[in-house]
Design a protein around this motif. Structure first.
Motif, PDB file in Angstrom:
ATOM      1  N   THR A 223       0.831  -1.208   0.000  1.00 48.60           N
ATOM      2  CA  THR A 223       0.000   0.000   0.000  1.00 48.60           C
ATOM      3  C   THR A 223       0.862   1.254   0.000  1.00 48.60           C
ATOM      4  OG1 THR A 223      -1.769  -1.146   1.195  1.00 48.60           O
ATOM      5  CG2 THR A 223      -1.805   1.258   1.212  1.00 48.60           C
ATOM      6  N   ALA A 226       2.768   1.655  -3.369  1.00 44.99           N
ATOM      7  CA  ALA A 226       1.846   2.093  -4.434  1.00 44.99           C
ATOM      8  C   ALA A 226       1.655   3.607  -4.385  1.00 44.99           C
ATOM      9  CB  ALA A 226       0.507   1.388  -4.295  1.00 44.99           C
ATOM     10  N   SER A 227       1.588   4.179  -3.190  1.00 47.52           N
ATOM     11  CA  SER A 227       1.410   5.624  -3.047  1.00 47.52           C
ATOM     12  C   SER A 227       2.625   6.382  -3.571  1.00 47.52           C
ATOM     13  CB  SER A 227       1.172   5.988  -1.580  1.00 47.52           C
ATOM     14  OG  SER A 227      -0.017   5.403  -1.100  1.00 47.52           O
ATOM     15  N   GLN A 281      -1.961  -3.124  -9.251  1.00 48.79           N
ATOM     16  CA  GLN A 281      -3.400  -2.922  -9.350  1.00 48.79           C
ATOM     17  C   GLN A 281      -3.794  -1.527  -8.880  1.00 48.79           C
ATOM     18  OE1 GLN A 281      -6.086  -5.640 -10.307  1.00 48.79           O
ATOM     19  NE2 GLN A 281      -6.476  -3.542 -10.949  1.00 48.79           N
ATOM     20  N   SER A 282      -3.167  -1.062  -7.817  1.00 48.61           N
ATOM     21  CA  SER A 282      -3.453   0.273  -7.315  1.00 48.61           C
ATOM     22  C   SER A 282      -3.080   1.332  -8.346  1.00 48.61           C
ATOM     23  CB  SER A 282      -2.686   0.516  -6.007  1.00 48.61           C
ATOM     24  OG  SER A 282      -2.923   1.809  -5.507  1.00 48.61           O
ATOM     25  N   CYS A 283      -1.930   1.150  -9.000  1.00 52.14           N
ATOM     26  CA  CYS A 283      -1.498   2.102 -10.039  1.00 52.14           C
ATOM     27  C   CYS A 283      -2.471   2.091 -11.217  1.00 52.14           C
ATOM     28  CB  CYS A 283      -0.090   1.756 -10.515  1.00 52.14           C
ATOM     29  SG  CYS A 283       1.193   1.968  -9.269  1.00 52.14           S
ATOM     30  N   ASP A 285      -5.642   1.149 -11.183  1.00 55.80           N
ATOM     31  CA  ASP A 285      -6.932   1.689 -10.759  1.00 55.80           C
ATOM     32  C   ASP A 285      -6.915   3.206 -10.636  1.00 55.80           C
ATOM     33  OD1 ASP A 285      -7.911  -0.870 -10.687  1.00 55.80           O
ATOM     34  OD2 ASP A 285      -7.797  -1.085  -8.504  1.00 55.80           O
ATOM     35  N   SER A 286      -5.735   3.791 -10.508  1.00 54.41           N
ATOM     36  CA  SER A 286      -5.640   5.257 -10.418  1.00 54.41           C
ATOM     37  C   SER A 286      -6.050   5.920 -11.729  1.00 54.41           C
ATOM     38  CB  SER A 286      -4.207   5.679 -10.073  1.00 54.41           C
ATOM     39  OG  SER A 286      -3.338   5.526 -11.189  1.00 54.41           O
TER      40      SER A 286
END
Length: 406
Positions: A223, A226-227, A281-283, A285-286
């Motif tokens: 997490t 990803a930020s 996935q986080s990247c 989904d951004s």
């Protein structure tokens, strides 16, 4: 003698004029298509209303009509490659773009050129080389570098940009704004020099000591990492430099480098999904991630064998494209790495990467061999032309995005 000289001059002038005419013709078509509402909106019927095209569908329609429908197959295939300037010109270290570059791009209008430390002498020299290179091609180019801003960055190391802290140091700070600031800093000096693509940041996690990601990784927690990755990505792209994040599926669980030979990880599929995949996935989904590079590392838990991930449809298509729903451009790992060249020919490697689902081939060991191999594969049906067109649409969604915004 005078007559021969006059003919030679006339031929050279017509060649340059022809490339300029091709670019102007593409721009004229683009302007006409954008100006005509009929070409970018869905037709209506008297009985029922047809839904309006999405922005992506509108852009694809423009790309098809302005570019793809008018490209010969040879140009389409060339457009799938990002190469070093040396691989198309034959020189040992390119530091200027002259007749050799012009002739090479006329014959092989590649999709992108990637530069390294040996191509950099000064800011004026680098900028002039890039500006000339852009003039010598009929199609828009990715002008790329592998630069995160720290000591490993060729541009910053040459004193042409402000050095930033390494991702490892930025991650340890705990402040994601530092990653955004680094992205803005790097993007600013790269854009000023003429670059529009940066193979950074790394989305890899630190899993084992001495891992292959090294100081390019922001840390261990999915997490948090990803930020930081999205922060730097945003900073770069606000400066009009596309970020290509890597190295899927993540190289932080191996201590082996694909630059030195075969590299493999014993990371389980479950651990990949719970950790590394969560970063990517986080990247995705951004909504900001436009390009992802794939590692040449082997991940048997995902592929079932020691196939490099760049050549695995299970990794590239089944997981990255379908499971994680990435709709952008997928770039192979560097095809000139020893993990590839020790086991595969340049033509075989390029075809395998495309068949696995990659959109672009990065730094083939021998460009002409790789190019001819892909061209033959399309001609004999091993790779369909529709498949090539799909990749070109994804590529030109990036290259034409600013033109559509205008």
């Amino acid at each position: 003698m005078i007559l021969l000289l006059a003919v030679g001059i006339a031929f050279a002038v017509s060649k340059i004029t022809g490339m300029s005419h091709n670019r102007q013709e593409q721009q004229n078509k683009l302007d006409d298509i954008i100006a005509s509402e009929e070409t970018i909106t869905a037709p209506t019927e008297s009985v029922e209303t047809v839904p309006e095209l999405t922005n992506e569908q509108k852009l694809d329609k423009i790309i098809d009509e302005a570019i793809i429908q008018n490209m010969p197959l040879e140009d389409k295939v060339a457009g799938l490659f990002i190469t070093t300037p040396e691989s198309i010109t034959g020189v040992s270290a390119a530091v200027q773009a002259g007749d050799g570059t012009k002739d090479a791009l006329s014959k092989y209008p590649v999709g992108g050129i990637v530069y390294a430390a040996k191509n950099i002498q000064s800011a004026d020299q680098l900028k002039q080389m890039i500006d000339n290179t852009k003039l010598y091609t009929s199609y828009p180019l990715f002008i790329a570098i592998d630069g995160e801003g720290s000591g490993t960055d060729a541009v910053a190391a040459a004193g042409l940009g402000t050095k930033t802290d390494s991702p490892e140091t930025i991650g340890a700070s705990g402040d994601t704004n530092n990653a955004y600031t680094a992205g803005t800093t790097v993007g600013s000096y790269l854009a000023e020099l003429g670059f529009n693509l940066d193979f950074a940041p790394a989305a890899d996690l630190k899993v084992v000591d001495g891992n292959a990601a090294g100081s390019s990784s922001y840390g261990t927690d999915a997490t948090t990492v990803a930020s930081f990755v999205t922060g730097m990505q945003t900073g770069l792209q606000e400066q009009k430099v596309t970020a290509a994040i890597g190295h899927f599926p993540g190289i932080g669980s191996t201590t082996q480098s694909t630059k030195n030979g075969m590299a493999s990880t014993d990371r389980s599929a479950e651990d990949f999904r719970a950790n590394e995949f969560a970063v990517f996935q986080s990247c995705i989904d951004s909504g900001e991630t436009k390009m992802i590079t794939v590692s040449n590392m082997a991940a048997p838990s995902l592929t079932g064998d020691n196939t490099p991930c760049s050549f695995s449809s299970a990794v590239v298509t089944d997981i990255l494209r379908n499971e994680l729903n990435f709709r952008g451009v997928i770039v192979s790992g560097a095809m000139n790495q020893t993990a590839i060249t020790n086991y595969y020919g340049a033509d075989e490697a390029a075809v395998l990467a495309l068949r696995a689902g990659c959109d672009m081939i990065y730094a083939p060991e021998n460009f002409e061999t790789a190019y001819n191999g892909v061209l033959e594969a399309v001609q004999n049906g091993t790779i369909s032309e529709d498949r090539v067109n799909d990749s070109l649409r994804r590529i030109y969604r990036i290259k034409y995005a600013d033109k559509i915004e205008q």
